[in-house]
Design an enzyme around this catalytic site. Structure first.
Site, PDB file in Angstrom:
ATOM      1  N   SER A  30      -9.778 -49.708  59.236  1.00  0.00           N
ATOM      2  CA  SER A  30     -10.535 -49.020  58.176  1.00  0.00           C
ATOM      3  C   SER A  30     -10.306 -49.675  56.821  1.00  0.00           C
ATOM      4  O   SER A  30      -9.162 -49.902  56.421  1.00  0.00           O
ATOM      5  CB  SER A  30     -10.075 -47.565  58.052  1.00  0.00           C
ATOM      6  N   HIS A  61     -16.894 -47.769  58.457  1.00  0.00           N
ATOM      7  CA  HIS A  61     -16.739 -48.538  59.692  1.00  0.00           C
ATOM      8  C   HIS A  61     -18.102 -49.152  60.020  1.00  0.00           C
ATOM      9  O   HIS A  61     -18.975 -48.452  60.496  1.00  0.00           O
ATOM     10  CB  HIS A  61     -16.343 -47.637  60.875  1.00  0.00           C
ATOM     11  N   HIS A  83     -13.062 -44.585  67.599  1.00  0.00           N
ATOM     12  CA  HIS A  83     -11.818 -43.825  67.709  1.00  0.00           C
ATOM     13  C   HIS A  83     -11.993 -42.653  68.674  1.00  0.00           C
ATOM     14  O   HIS A  83     -13.095 -42.101  68.805  1.00  0.00           O
ATOM     15  CB  HIS A  83     -11.439 -43.249  66.337  1.00  0.00           C
ATOM     16  N   TYR A  85     -10.974 -39.699  68.134  1.00  0.00           N
ATOM     17  CA  TYR A  85     -11.310 -38.461  67.406  1.00  0.00           C
ATOM     18  C   TYR A  85     -12.811 -38.303  67.176  1.00  0.00           C
ATOM     19  O   TYR A  85     -13.274 -37.218  66.846  1.00  0.00           O
ATOM     20  CB  TYR A  85     -10.543 -38.364  66.075  1.00  0.00           C
ATOM     21  N   GLU A  86     -13.574 -39.377  67.354  1.00  0.00           N
ATOM     22  CA  GLU A  86     -15.033 -39.267  67.231  1.00  0.00           C
ATOM     23  C   GLU A  86     -15.649 -38.714  68.514  1.00  0.00           C
ATOM     24  O   GLU A  86     -16.860 -38.463  68.552  1.00  0.00           O
ATOM     25  CB  GLU A  86     -15.635 -40.642  66.933  1.00  0.00           C
ATOM     26  N   ALA A 113      -5.383 -48.946  59.142  1.00  0.00           N
ATOM     27  CA  ALA A 113      -4.866 -48.247  57.973  1.00  0.00           C
ATOM     28  C   ALA A 113      -4.056 -47.088  58.531  1.00  0.00           C
ATOM     29  O   ALA A 113      -4.473 -46.456  59.503  1.00  0.00           O
ATOM     30  CB  ALA A 113      -6.008 -47.755  57.109  1.00  0.00           C
ATOM     31  N   MET A 211      -4.376 -43.158  63.889  1.00  0.00           N
ATOM     32  CA  MET A 211      -5.298 -42.597  64.883  1.00  0.00           C
ATOM     33  C   MET A 211      -5.969 -43.678  65.745  1.00  0.00           C
ATOM     34  O   MET A 211      -7.034 -43.446  66.315  1.00  0.00           O
ATOM     35  CB  MET A 211      -6.381 -41.771  64.174  1.00  0.00           C
ATOM     36  N   SER A 212      -5.344 -44.852  65.827  1.00  0.00           N
ATOM     37  CA  SER A 212      -5.975 -45.936  66.597  1.00  0.00           C
ATOM     38  C   SER A 212      -4.899 -46.820  67.232  1.00  0.00           C
ATOM     39  O   SER A 212      -3.771 -46.389  67.435  1.00  0.00           O
ATOM     40  CB  SER A 212      -6.868 -46.768  65.673  1.00  0.00           C
ATOM     41  N   ASN A 235      -1.556 -44.575  52.586  1.00  0.00           N
ATOM     42  CA  ASN A 235      -1.089 -43.306  52.013  1.00  0.00           C
ATOM     43  C   ASN A 235       0.279 -43.011  52.594  1.00  0.00           C
ATOM     44  O   ASN A 235       0.591 -43.466  53.693  1.00  0.00           O
ATOM     45  CB  ASN A 235      -2.058 -42.159  52.376  1.00  0.00           C
ATOM     46  N   HIS A 247      -9.400 -39.169  52.145  1.00  0.00           N
ATOM     47  CA  HIS A 247      -9.987 -40.414  52.648  1.00  0.00           C
ATOM     48  C   HIS A 247     -10.264 -41.370  51.490  1.00  0.00           C
ATOM     49  O   HIS A 247     -10.197 -42.583  51.651  1.00  0.00           O
ATOM     50  CB  HIS A 247     -11.263 -40.112  53.440  1.00  0.00           C
TER      51      HIS A 247
HETATM   52  I1  8IG Z   1      -5.438 -44.357  56.693  1.00  0.00           I
HETATM   53  O1  8IG Z   1      -1.481 -40.119  57.302  1.00  0.00           O
HETATM   54  C1  8IG Z   1      -4.449 -43.048  57.654  1.00  0.00           C
HETATM   55  N1  8IG Z   1      -4.668 -42.841  58.930  1.00  0.00           N
HETATM   56  N2  8IG Z   1      -2.600 -39.816  61.734  1.00  0.00           N
HETATM   57  N3  8IG Z   1      -2.033 -39.954  59.491  1.00  0.00           N
HETATM   58  C2  8IG Z   1      -2.775 -40.367  60.555  1.00  0.00           C
HETATM   59  N4  8IG Z   1      -3.673 -41.312  60.463  1.00  0.00           N
HETATM   60  C3  8IG Z   1      -3.834 -41.886  59.271  1.00  0.00           C
HETATM   61  C4  8IG Z   1      -3.127 -41.513  58.136  1.00  0.00           C
HETATM   62  C5  8IG Z   1      -2.158 -40.490  58.255  1.00  0.00           C
HETATM   63  N5  8IG Z   1      -3.534 -42.260  57.127  1.00  0.00           N
END
Ligand code: 8IG
Length: 278
Positions: A30, A61, A83, A85-86, A113, A211-212, A235, A247
């Site tokens: 990302s 994306h 992903h 989650y989608e 990311a 998440m990937s 972050n 985001h």
């Molecule tokens: I960019 O803080 C990103 N992706 N799970 N947690 C999770 N996925 C992320 C985060 C985060 N920041």
């Protein structure tokens, strides 16, 4: 995994690029997809032109595969990934990297990311992934095993190649950045973690949350190719950060870190394609 659809995808990639064998692949995370447009003499193939490919639609994306020369070799680069989650199935999540390995890629660099959990990380840091924790209960290898792709019970001792990690750490030093390493915990998302979940992950050994990446790493190792990974800490994870996550923060940090990321990848690509060793 439908083996014939996978081979059809590899055939589409070979036909569209006119390249019989690609040596390596890179998945851009990302906010990092714009790296692909800096490649010289690249061929862009929209995912929609590749047989069987899952198509992305999320802001930030894009969805194209790039093929480019690196010295005498070739790299495939994915700008945009799908992903879990989608709502994509595991086979769809790992389809692209499996197709790349089917095109000959022996080494795959996965980038993402991620949220920083380890105390020593700051937003903007690039971190070499040393290992992962799969906290999702999902696995791309669930189901009948296709012995043409790999073994039923693949070893996961060195998912992230020690050799490629050492070379990547050297690249980090060459571009003047600290070669941090960390364990990546794969969460399903799409919510960011609660502070309690971040503490749980930390006590379990996580340095990064995301998440990937982990499912792709599993599928690539299953097929016997080598994996190396980089997380961009965009972050600090929930509760580590004093402010709520957004985001926007993620995309802004990715934009700031882009030039360092570009220097690292530019310098690392010859190693990844194997120009220096075989
Ligand atoms: I960019 O803080 C990103 N992706 N799970 N947690 C999770 N996925 C992320 C985060 C985060 N920041």
């Amino acid at each position: 995994m439908n083996y014939h659809i996978l081979m059809a995808a590899a055939t589409s990639i070979r036909a569209r690029t006119g390249v019989e064998t690609h040596d390596a692949a890179v998945v851009l995370g990302s906010g990092l997809g714009s790296y692909a447009s800096t490649l010289k003499d690249s061929i862009e193939i929209p995912y929609s032109d590749i047989a069987g490919f899952p198509i992305t639609n999320v802001v930030g994306h894009s969805g194209s595969l790039f093929s480019a020369p690196v010295g005498d070799r070739r790299v495939l680069m994915f700008a945009g990934r799908v992903h879990a989650y989608e709502g994509w199935e595991m086979d769809e999540v790992v389809f692209g990297v499996r197709a790349a390995v089917a095109c000959g890629a022996r080494r795959v660099l996965l980038t993402n990311a991620a949220g920083g959990v380890a105390e020593e990380f700051s937003a903007g840091d690039l971190v070499i992934i040393s290992d992962h924790l799969n906290l999702t209960g999902r696995n791309p290898l669930v189901g009948a095993n296709d012995d043409r792709l790999g073994p039923r019970f693949p070893d996961m001792t060195n998912v992230y190649s020690p050799r490629l990690r050492t070379a990547l750490a050297n690249t980090f030093r060459e571009v003047g950045i600290t070669p941090h390493e960390g364990v990546y915990a794969w969460f399903l998302g799409p919510t960011y973690e609660t502070p309690a979940e971040v503490q749980m992950a930390k006590r379990m050994g996580a340095d990064l949350v995301g998440m990937s990446t982990a499912p792709e790493a599993i599928a690539i190792r299953h097929m016997g190719a080598e994996v190396v990974g980089i997380s961009l800490v965009t972050n600090l994870a929930a509760g580590i950060s004093p402010v709520p996550l957004s985001h926007e923060e993620v995309t802004e940090t990715a934009a700031i870190a882009r030039s360092t990321f570009t220097s690292v990848i530019d310098r690392y690509l010859p190693t990844l394609v194997g120009d220096s060793d075989d």
